[in-house]
Write a protein that holds these residues in place. Structure first.
Motif, PDB file in Angstrom:
ATOM      1  N   PHE A 136       0.821  -1.212   0.000  1.00 33.33           N
ATOM      2  CA  PHE A 136       0.000   0.000   0.000  1.00 33.33           C
ATOM      3  C   PHE A 136       0.858   1.267   0.000  1.00 33.33           C
ATOM      4  N   HIS A 137       1.931   1.264   0.751  1.00 36.32           N
ATOM      5  CA  HIS A 137       2.729   2.477   0.897  1.00 36.32           C
ATOM      6  C   HIS A 137       3.430   2.871  -0.396  1.00 36.32           C
ATOM      7  N   VAL A 138       3.802   1.889  -1.206  1.00 36.00           N
ATOM      8  CA  VAL A 138       4.355   2.190  -2.529  1.00 36.00           C
ATOM      9  C   VAL A 138       3.282   2.830  -3.399  1.00 36.00           C
ATOM     10  N   GLY A 139       2.054   2.297  -3.301  1.00 38.67           N
ATOM     11  CA  GLY A 139       0.946   2.888  -4.059  1.00 38.67           C
ATOM     12  C   GLY A 139       0.705   4.337  -3.667  1.00 38.67           C
ATOM     13  N   PHE A 140       0.701   4.621  -2.358  1.00 36.98           N
ATOM     14  CA  PHE A 140       0.497   5.996  -1.903  1.00 36.98           C
ATOM     15  C   PHE A 140       1.659   6.902  -2.305  1.00 36.98           C
ATOM     16  N   SER A 141       2.870   6.359  -2.327  1.00 33.42           N
ATOM     17  CA  SER A 141       4.022   7.178  -2.736  1.00 33.42           C
ATOM     18  C   SER A 141       3.919   7.554  -4.207  1.00 33.42           C
ATOM     19  N   LEU A 142       3.295   6.685  -5.008  1.00 35.29           N
ATOM     20  CA  LEU A 142       3.091   7.011  -6.420  1.00 35.29           C
ATOM     21  C   LEU A 142       2.101   8.169  -6.559  1.00 35.29           C
ATOM     22  N   ALA A 143       1.088   8.208  -5.684  1.00 39.90           N
ATOM     23  CA  ALA A 143       0.145   9.332  -5.678  1.00 39.90           C
ATOM     24  C   ALA A 143       0.883  10.626  -5.322  1.00 39.90           C
ATOM     25  N   ALA A 144       1.818  10.545  -4.355  1.00 44.02           N
ATOM     26  CA  ALA A 144       2.623  11.720  -3.978  1.00 44.02           C
ATOM     27  C   ALA A 144       3.488  12.168  -5.144  1.00 44.02           C
ATOM     28  N   PHE A 145       4.067  11.205  -5.858  1.00 47.03           N
ATOM     29  CA  PHE A 145       4.897  11.514  -7.020  1.00 47.03           C
ATOM     30  C   PHE A 145       4.079  12.238  -8.094  1.00 47.03           C
ATOM     31  N   GLY A 146       2.836  11.760  -8.308  1.00 48.48           N
ATOM     32  CA  GLY A 146       1.977  12.396  -9.307  1.00 48.48           C
ATOM     33  C   GLY A 146       1.711  13.853  -8.988  1.00 48.48           C
ATOM     34  N   MET A 147       1.420  14.158  -7.710  1.00 51.17           N
ATOM     35  CA  MET A 147       1.178  15.548  -7.335  1.00 51.17           C
ATOM     36  C   MET A 147       2.443  16.371  -7.457  1.00 51.17           C
ATOM     37  N   ALA A 148       3.609  15.777  -7.162  1.00 46.89           N
ATOM     38  CA  ALA A 148       4.880  16.493  -7.299  1.00 46.89           C
ATOM     39  C   ALA A 148       5.139  16.865  -8.756  1.00 46.89           C
ATOM     40  N   VAL A 149       4.848  15.951  -9.670  1.00 46.43           N
ATOM     41  CA  VAL A 149       5.009  16.235 -11.108  1.00 46.43           C
ATOM     42  C   VAL A 149       4.102  17.389 -11.514  1.00 46.43           C
ATOM     43  N   GLY A 150       2.856  17.344 -11.049  1.00 45.21           N
ATOM     44  CA  GLY A 150       1.922  18.421 -11.364  1.00 45.21           C
ATOM     45  C   GLY A 150       2.396  19.765 -10.845  1.00 45.21           C
ATOM     46  N   LEU A 151       2.960  19.782  -9.644  1.00 47.24           N
ATOM     47  CA  LEU A 151       3.456  21.031  -9.056  1.00 47.24           C
ATOM     48  C   LEU A 151       4.640  21.589  -9.839  1.00 47.24           C
TER      49      LEU A 151
END
Length: 489
Positions: free
Chosen positions: A177-192
């Motif tokens: 699960f934590h890898v999945g959530f880190s991918l969500a964090a990565f997506g927002m970082a790319v957007g920023l």
């Protein structure tokens, strides 16, 4: 003489449309990626990498989470208009969202979960309404490209929502699960990153400043009101703790009361306001049954990430036609059907022209479709029994039906909200549309507790049947609603 600088474009639109579309694409990627696996993270056992919450508690948290996201949008609008301006508000919203996903990616248990909820709720409230406003600011009032630009923007949102469950769920299943959530964090970082670099050049300069900056004279009363509100909240929580009642269930119930009370207060203010004319007051009364219908619809539609997500994991055949399906992938069905139905319904309303149904008739039809989407879920349980796993095509059918309801209610509701809004409450009336989703999910937070192993047929049957009945009854009061609308269709 220097030639005027030519506007950089994207598909015939201002180049800033690409900047904002990509920002919202990645924000939706992060949010819907997280949402696709969050319910499972909460109720899966610790041995499976989850938190081990009871299923009813997990469902309630999931619903109240969605409610808080929509409630926070009203805060984001105020901060943008009075304090920071849209560009900075969106930036800080993205930062909070990214930090929330990073917190979830850490194996810190329920503390990280509730901390991430606070950060993502506040961040989404800052970002989501203001990105849409910035898209509108790319165009002049008479620019004929405006509607087309918003269509492209919405497509970006739905592509982000479509891709996220596919990718994030796969990483969660492959690793944890934590890898999945880190991918969500990565997506927002790319957007920023995209937003900051590209935004310097292509975002409208007026978005850098608050359009109605708060004065020093206004600031002190505002801070006093915020202080009083926080004090009342603290007293409530301390009182609950003293009585031994400070727990997740009671906090969710408190938020539910708050989410339902806010729109009631708004309606009371508008109907009693001296700034509202007789015709406008009539239109507000017409909006009341439409608002209630939308609440019922959103309660069913938003259950896709809670009740139907649990059904997908526990009662659906995940090995189908030689292919292994991950439960989170069913969250792709919502944006998929929106992308498929959107052009069809847009063309249908244009083709029908003056002959298309009125807004109340569309709402009544939408309620019937929403109810039917639940009723069809009874059939596989009747045919196979509640303990058997059923074909995934039943979930596909349910989503296909409820998204017809969304096409009849969601875009129509946005349009009719602007048409029925009193002039003195035009912006606040648009907030009402977000509040109907907030109220719906808050009510869901109470209803989903009844969705337990063995009660599935009763849950789908009672809610589905009541919704269909209310949709049919609404057809009977459509003439009255249309009369109250005073010429608005």
């Amino acid at each position: 003489m220097d030639k005027p600088k030519k506007e950089k474009q994207f598909l015939g639109h201002p180049r800033g449309l690409l900047t904002l579309s990509m920002t919202e694409f990645w924000e939706r990627f992060s949010y819907y990626g997280m949402r696709a696996i969050l319910i499972y993270y909460m109720y899966y056992s610790v041995a499976k990498g989850g938190l081990g919450f009871s299923q009813p508690t997990a469902l309630s948290i999931m619903s109240i989470y969605g409610s808080l996201v929509y409630l926070s949008s009203t805060i984001g609008g105020f901060i943008s208009d009075r304090l920071l301006g849209a560009r900075k508000t969106v930036f800080w919203g993205g930062i909070l969202i990214m930090l929330g996903h990073i917190m979830l990616s850490l194996p810190a248990g329920s503390l990280a979960l509730f901390g991430s909820i606070i950060l993502i709720v506040l961040g989404t409230g800052l970002l989501k309404p203001n990105v849409s406003e910035m898209v509108g600011n790319l165009y002049s009032e008479k620019d004929l490209r405006r509607d087309s630009g918003f269509s492209i923007f919405v497509m970006g949102i739905n592509f982000g929502s479509l891709l996220a469950p596919l990718v994030v769920t796969w990483f969660q299943a492959k690793y944890n699960f934590h890898v999945g959530f880190s991918l969500a964090a990565f997506g927002m970082a790319v957007g920023l990153i995209f937003y900051v670099i590209d935004g310097r050049k292509y975002i409208n300069h007026k978005d850098n400043q608050a359009p109605d900056p708060i004065s020093a004279a206004e600031l002190r009363p505002l801070l006093s009101k915020i202080g009083i509100g926080l004090l009342v909240l603290a007293i409530l929580l301390v009182g609950m703790a003293a009585m031994g009642a400070l727990n997740v269930t009671n906090v969710i119930s408190l938020i539910t009361i708050f989410a339902v009370a806010i729109p009631i207060i708004y309606f009371w203010m508008m109907l009693r306001s001296k700034k509202v004319t007789k015709v406008e007051r009539s239109r507000v009364w017409a909006y009341v049954p439409l608002f209630l219908a939308a609440v019922i619809f959103w309660a069913i539609e938003e259950s896709g990430s809670s009740v139907l997500a649990v059904f997908a994991a526990n009662q659906t055949q995940l090995n189908f036609a030689g292919f292994k399906i991950l439960p989170g992938w069913f969250q792709m069905l919502n944006p998929l059907f929106i992308l498929l139905y959107g052009p069809i319904f847009a063309r249908l309303w244009v083709k029908m022209g003056d002959k298309q149904p009125s807004s109340p008739k569309k709402f009544a039809s939408g309620l019937v479709f929403a109810g039917v989407s639940y009723l069809v879920m009874i059939l596989p349980l009747m045919l196979s029994g509640i303990s058997a796993r059923v074909s995934p095509l039943w979930l596909v059918l349910s989503w296909a039906i409820v998204e017809i309801a969304e096409m009849l209610i969601s875009p129509v509701g946005l349009s009719v909200t602007t048409k029925l809004a009193p002039k003195a409450f035009s912006s606040q009336m648009m907030s009402m549309w977000f509040l109907c989703d907030a109220a719906a999910q808050a009510i869901n937070a109470q209803l989903v507790r009844f969705y337990t192993p063995g009660t599935e047929m009763a849950y789908f049957g009672i809610i589905g049947a009541l919704t269909v009945v209310l949709g049919v009854l609404m057809f009977f009061i459509v003439p009255r609603i249309e009369k109250l609308m005073q010429g608005v269709n």
